[in-house]
Design an enzyme around this catalytic site. Structure first.
Site, PDB file in Angstrom:
ATOM      1  N   SER A 297      -4.097  -3.852  12.911  1.00  0.00           N
ATOM      2  CA  SER A 297      -3.233  -2.862  13.556  1.00  0.00           C
ATOM      3  C   SER A 297      -3.948  -2.382  14.811  1.00  0.00           C
ATOM      4  O   SER A 297      -5.190  -2.351  14.854  1.00  0.00           O
ATOM      5  CB  SER A 297      -3.015  -1.670  12.626  1.00  0.00           C
ATOM      6  OG  SER A 297      -2.425  -0.598  13.339  1.00  0.00           O
TER       7      SER A 297
ATOM      8  N   TYR B  44      -6.678   4.535   7.128  1.00  0.00           N
ATOM      9  CA  TYR B  44      -5.885   3.331   7.411  1.00  0.00           C
ATOM     10  C   TYR B  44      -6.477   2.588   8.611  1.00  0.00           C
ATOM     11  O   TYR B  44      -6.673   1.363   8.564  1.00  0.00           O
ATOM     12  CB  TYR B  44      -4.435   3.737   7.695  1.00  0.00           C
ATOM     13  CG  TYR B  44      -3.559   2.614   8.223  1.00  0.00           C
ATOM     14  CD1 TYR B  44      -3.054   1.634   7.371  1.00  0.00           C
ATOM     15  CD2 TYR B  44      -3.239   2.533   9.586  1.00  0.00           C
ATOM     16  CE1 TYR B  44      -2.254   0.610   7.848  1.00  0.00           C
ATOM     17  CE2 TYR B  44      -2.434   1.511  10.071  1.00  0.00           C
ATOM     18  CZ  TYR B  44      -1.948   0.549   9.201  1.00  0.00           C
ATOM     19  OH  TYR B  44      -1.162  -0.468   9.683  1.00  0.00           O
TER      20      TYR B  44
END
Ligand code: NAP
Length: 250
Positions: A145, A159
């Site tokens: 990401s 995350y």
């Protein structure tokens, strides 16, 4: 173009980027193992689209946070055909929190699904695809990401850090198996219109973030799948240890 008997495992393929990847891979000639955790109906719909696209697939329920489930997933894939690729797509976010608010349970779950699950799936794939183990090579694409680069402050540093681990994992594994016929790459999506944002308690996140994207729009799951399926293809035959940012310039 993959060989006609090549099987691709896509984890978390019941919706979002995983579902789009399964479908585009089917269009590119892959036979697809559609892994899902909870939503069998949604996974069945993806399988229907894969068949409509002229390929075939199987559904396998497995939680990538459970080592025994991962072994069962790969055993099911073995009975479907020779493994040629893996997309480590299954991933989770959690609700907005600062690091000083995060529980041990949250952190453990985040790392178990996003990091350990990806490692264990890659381990099983390498055991099957590496020429060192008698395999015929293949491709692995990890879902990172852009959060790995931005850090996710005030929202989900856990995350972001799990995706940072995926980046380093991609670099290391790519070098480790480069001589064994396996290419390992990663895609770093930005703001993509899927249900992951609602699952993190922020259904409006895509709308809110649009203005921060240089292209002033969110991306689609299909736009991410395009990059993934290209990385798996022979067109990317000299590409390993690489990262494709699919972020609209963010
Ligand atoms: P999504 O819409 O939330 O879909 C995630 C998929 O993974 C679902 O099919 C989900 O199924 C499955 N999954 C979750 N936990 C699992 C587990 N433990 N075992 C097996 N499957 C599991 O997410 P997405 O937006 O498509 O994201 C896919 C990947 O791209 C993730 O790794 C995510 O971090 C990454 N990514 C997404 C964005 C974005 O903006 N959307 C941006 C950057 C990176 P269940 O619901 O049944 O668990």
């Amino acid at each position: 173009m993959p060989a006609s008997n090549d099987v691709l495992i896509v984890t978390g393929a019941s919706r979002g980027i995983g579902a789009a990847t399964a479908l585009q891979a089917a269009r590119a000639g892959w036979r697809v193992v559609i892994n899902y955790r909870a939503d069998e109906k949604a996974a069945e719909a993806v399988l229907g689209q894969v068949r409509k696209a002229g390929s075939d697939g199987i559904l396998v329920q497995a939680d990538v946070a459970e080592p025994a489930d991962i072994e069962a997933l790969f055993a099911a894939a073995d009975s479907f055909g020779a493994l040629g690729g893996l997309v480590n797509n299954a991933g989770i976010v959690d609700i907005r929190a600062r690091v000083d608010e995060m529980s041990f349970e949250r952190l453990e779950r985040m790392m178990r699904v996003n990091v350990v699950g990806s490692f264990l799936c890659a381990r099983e794939a390498v055991r099957r695809m590496s020429t060192r183990h008698g395999g015929k090579g293949g491709g692995i694409v990890n879902l990172s990401s852009v959060a790995a680069l931005l850090g996710g402050p005030g929202q989900y540093v856990d995350y972001a850090a799990s995706k940072g681990a995926i980046d380093t994992f991609t670099t290391g594994l790519a070098k480790e198996v480069a001589e064994e016929g396996i290419r390992v790459n990663a895609v770093r999506p930005g703001i993509i219109d899927t249900e992951i944002h609602a699952s993190g308690g922020e259904p409006d996140r895509v709308k809110q973030m649009r203005a921060a994207v240089p292209m002033k729009r969110e991306g689609s799951a299909e736009e991410v799948a395009n990059a993934i399926v290209w990385l798996l293809s022979d067109a990317a035959s000299y590409v390993t240890g690489a990262f494709i940012d699919v972020t609209g310039g963010r």
